[in-house]
Design a protein around this motif. Structure first.
Motif, PDB file in Angstrom:
ATOM      1  N   LEU A 158       7.613  35.791  17.804  1.00 18.05           N
ATOM      2  CA  LEU A 158       8.503  37.445  17.364  1.00 18.05           C
ATOM      3  C   LEU A 158       7.718  38.391  16.985  1.00 18.05           C
ATOM      4  CD1 LEU A 158      11.769  34.796  15.619  1.00 18.05           C
ATOM      5  CD2 LEU A 158      11.898  36.243  17.401  1.00 18.05           C
ATOM      6  N   THR A 159       6.582  38.222  16.251  1.00 16.58           N
ATOM      7  CA  THR A 159       5.714  38.880  15.977  1.00 16.58           C
ATOM      8  C   THR A 159       5.057  39.552  17.386  1.00 16.58           C
ATOM      9  OG1 THR A 159       4.349  37.787  15.247  1.00 16.58           O
ATOM     10  CG2 THR A 159       5.913  38.076  13.171  1.00 16.58           C
ATOM     11  N   GLN A 160       4.710  39.311  17.798  1.00 16.74           N
ATOM     12  CA  GLN A 160       3.576  39.803  19.180  1.00 16.74           C
ATOM     13  C   GLN A 160       3.835  41.116  19.537  1.00 16.74           C
ATOM     14  OE1 GLN A 160       1.121  37.804  20.616  1.00 16.74           O
ATOM     15  NE2 GLN A 160       0.656  39.406  21.721  1.00 16.74           N
ATOM     16  N   ALA A 161       4.584  41.504  19.880  1.00 10.90           N
ATOM     17  CA  ALA A 161       5.155  43.237  19.791  1.00 10.90           C
ATOM     18  C   ALA A 161       4.495  43.811  19.117  1.00 10.90           C
ATOM     19  CB  ALA A 161       6.658  43.028  20.094  1.00 10.90           C
ATOM     20  N   TYR A 162       4.883  43.903  17.614  1.00  9.97           N
ATOM     21  CA  TYR A 162       4.063  44.630  16.983  1.00  9.97           C
ATOM     22  C   TYR A 162       2.917  44.962  16.231  1.00  9.97           C
ATOM     23  CZ  TYR A 162       9.125  43.974  15.348  1.00  9.97           C
ATOM     24  OH  TYR A 162      10.523  44.145  15.731  1.00  9.97           O
ATOM     25  N   LYS A 163       1.881  43.618  17.268  1.00  5.29           N
ATOM     26  CA  LYS A 163       0.277  44.056  16.652  1.00  5.29           C
ATOM     27  C   LYS A 163       0.287  45.201  17.759  1.00  5.29           C
ATOM     28  CE  LYS A 163      -1.868  41.180  18.808  1.00  5.29           C
ATOM     29  NZ  LYS A 163      -2.459  39.725  20.226  1.00  5.29           N
ATOM     30  N   ASP A 164       0.868  46.439  18.297  1.00  2.69           N
ATOM     31  CA  ASP A 164       0.723  47.925  18.934  1.00  2.69           C
ATOM     32  C   ASP A 164       2.261  48.914  18.965  1.00  2.69           C
ATOM     33  OD1 ASP A 164      -1.352  46.210  20.539  1.00  2.69           O
ATOM     34  OD2 ASP A 164       0.046  45.858  22.188  1.00  2.69           O
ATOM     35  N   HIS A 165       2.459  48.163  17.925  1.00  5.27           N
ATOM     36  CA  HIS A 165       3.765  49.027  17.201  1.00  5.27           C
ATOM     37  C   HIS A 165       3.270  50.643  16.825  1.00  5.27           C
ATOM     38  CE1 HIS A 165       6.288  50.823  14.397  1.00  5.27           C
ATOM     39  NE2 HIS A 165       7.270  49.728  14.638  1.00  5.27           N
ATOM     40  N   ALA A 166       3.695  51.519  17.043  1.00  2.00           N
ATOM     41  CA  ALA A 166       3.112  52.842  16.880  1.00  2.00           C
ATOM     42  C   ALA A 166       2.141  52.973  15.078  1.00  2.00           C
ATOM     43  CB  ALA A 166       4.331  53.582  17.234  1.00  2.00           C
ATOM     44  N   ASP A 167       3.675  52.169  14.116  1.00  2.31           N
ATOM     45  CA  ASP A 167       3.180  52.826  12.749  1.00  2.31           C
ATOM     46  C   ASP A 167       1.479  51.901  12.924  1.00  2.31           C
ATOM     47  OD1 ASP A 167       4.092  53.789  10.128  1.00  2.31           O
ATOM     48  OD2 ASP A 167       3.057  51.802   9.807  1.00  2.31           O
ATOM     49  N   ARG A 168       0.766  52.659  12.153  1.00  2.29           N
ATOM     50  CA  ARG A 168       0.113  51.590  11.605  1.00  2.29           C
ATOM     51  C   ARG A 168      -0.463  51.069  10.116  1.00  2.29           C
ATOM     52  NH1 ARG A 168      -5.597  54.528   8.335  1.00  2.29           N
ATOM     53  NH2 ARG A 168      -7.146  53.182   8.589  1.00  2.29           N
ATOM     54  N   ASN A 169       0.538  51.030   9.671  1.00  2.00           N
ATOM     55  CA  ASN A 169       0.997  50.168   8.469  1.00  2.00           C
ATOM     56  C   ASN A 169       1.350  48.706   9.715  1.00  2.00           C
ATOM     57  OD1 ASN A 169       0.829  48.924   6.132  1.00  2.00           O
ATOM     58  ND2 ASN A 169       2.887  49.245   5.748  1.00  2.00           N
ATOM     59  N   VAL A 170       2.418  48.965   9.491  1.00  2.00           N
ATOM     60  CA  VAL A 170       2.903  47.450  10.700  1.00  2.00           C
ATOM     61  C   VAL A 170       1.663  47.002  11.008  1.00  2.00           C
ATOM     62  CG1 VAL A 170       4.111  47.203  12.582  1.00  2.00           C
ATOM     63  CG2 VAL A 170       5.134  48.759  10.871  1.00  2.00           C
ATOM     64  N   THR A 192      -1.160  46.916  10.794  1.00  2.00           N
ATOM     65  CA  THR A 192      -2.401  46.582   9.692  1.00  2.00           C
ATOM     66  C   THR A 192      -1.463  45.156   9.046  1.00  2.00           C
ATOM     67  OG1 THR A 192      -3.212  48.383   9.734  1.00  2.00           O
ATOM     68  CG2 THR A 192      -3.616  46.253   7.872  1.00  2.00           C
ATOM     69  N   VAL A 193      -0.663  44.931   8.850  1.00  2.00           N
ATOM     70  CA  VAL A 193       0.570  44.158   8.145  1.00  2.00           C
ATOM     71  C   VAL A 193       0.712  42.653   9.425  1.00  2.00           C
ATOM     72  CG1 VAL A 193       2.386  43.187   7.062  1.00  2.00           C
ATOM     73  CG2 VAL A 193       1.147  45.165   6.579  1.00  2.00           C
ATOM     74  N   VAL A 194       0.685  43.034  10.057  1.00  2.00           N
ATOM     75  CA  VAL A 194       1.207  42.134  11.615  1.00  2.00           C
ATOM     76  C   VAL A 194      -0.170  41.125  12.030  1.00  2.00           C
ATOM     77  CG1 VAL A 194       1.525  43.591  14.015  1.00  2.00           C
ATOM     78  CG2 VAL A 194       2.828  41.064  13.053  1.00  2.00           C
ATOM     79  N   LYS A 195      -1.000  42.148  12.180  1.00  2.00           N
ATOM     80  CA  LYS A 195      -2.413  41.549  12.236  1.00  2.00           C
ATOM     81  C   LYS A 195      -2.804  40.224  11.635  1.00  2.00           C
ATOM     82  CE  LYS A 195      -3.602  44.651  15.514  1.00  2.00           C
ATOM     83  NZ  LYS A 195      -4.314  45.607  16.360  1.00  2.00           N
ATOM     84  N   ARG A 196      -2.616  40.914   9.961  1.00  2.00           N
ATOM     85  CA  ARG A 196      -3.245  40.212   9.143  1.00  2.00           C
ATOM     86  C   ARG A 196      -2.526  39.152   9.044  1.00  2.00           C
ATOM     87  NH1 ARG A 196      -2.020  43.667   4.529  1.00  2.00           N
ATOM     88  NH2 ARG A 196      -0.689  43.455   3.781  1.00  2.00           N
ATOM     89  N   LEU A 197      -1.410  39.221   9.218  1.00  2.00           N
ATOM     90  CA  LEU A 197      -0.151  37.733   9.236  1.00  2.00           C
ATOM     91  C   LEU A 197      -0.545  36.777  10.218  1.00  2.00           C
ATOM     92  CD1 LEU A 197       2.470  36.511   7.726  1.00  2.00           C
ATOM     93  CD2 LEU A 197       3.531  37.974   9.032  1.00  2.00           C
ATOM     94  N   ARG A 198      -1.053  37.533  11.052  1.00  2.00           N
ATOM     95  CA  ARG A 198      -1.022  36.500  12.036  1.00  2.00           C
ATOM     96  C   ARG A 198      -2.738  35.597  12.162  1.00  2.00           C
ATOM     97  NH1 ARG A 198       2.022  37.208  17.319  1.00  2.00           N
ATOM     98  NH2 ARG A 198      -0.074  37.089  18.164  1.00  2.00           N
TER      99      ARG A 198
END
Length: 125
Positions: A34-46, A48-54
């Motif tokens: 579910l979070t895979q797509a957010y790794k390349d999100h346009a927003d830098r904060n998103v 950063t958080v998703v990469k830290r979480l994953r």
């Protein structure tokens, strides 16, 4: 608007960081998928958080896998082969202040999944 959506996504991901994860929980919820797509999100904060979480989930899974012995003994001649392998997992979360185990993690996951579906839903014109 997009900045508000990005802030909502980041808030959901940050809330997920507070959920005590286990290998079984990650398998059941498919949060990695579910979070895979957010790794390349346009927003830098998103991003950063998703990469830290994953990364924390990946470390959890690697730690669980390293707890499994590498040496496999051959099955006894009459033993049945079992397809499911036992895996190590993180310790359970501490009990709630009232002494019960509580379901705060499960409830939060349901809320997170609902928010993620809402965010991913197409916008009506």
């Amino acid at each position: 608007t997009a900045p508000e959506d990005a802030a909502a996504v980041a808030a959901v991901l940050e809330a997920l960081e507070q959920v005590p994860a286990t290998v079984d929980l990650l398998r059941e919820t498919q949060l990695g998928v579910l979070t895979q797509a957010y790794k390349d999100h346009a927003d830098r904060n998103v991003r950063t958080v998703v990469k830290r979480l994953r990364r924390s989930w990946k470390e959890l899974i690697q730690a669980a896998n390293s707890a499994i012995p590498d040496v496999e003994e051959p099955p006894a001649p009459d033993a049945a082969v079992v397809a499911d392998v036992a895996h190590g997992m993180a310790p359970p979360p501490p009990p709630a202040p009232d002494g019960s185990q509580g379901e705060q993690g499960g409830d939060l996951l349901l809320e997170v999944e609902a928010l993620m579906e809402e965010i991913d839903a197409p916008v009506a014109a």
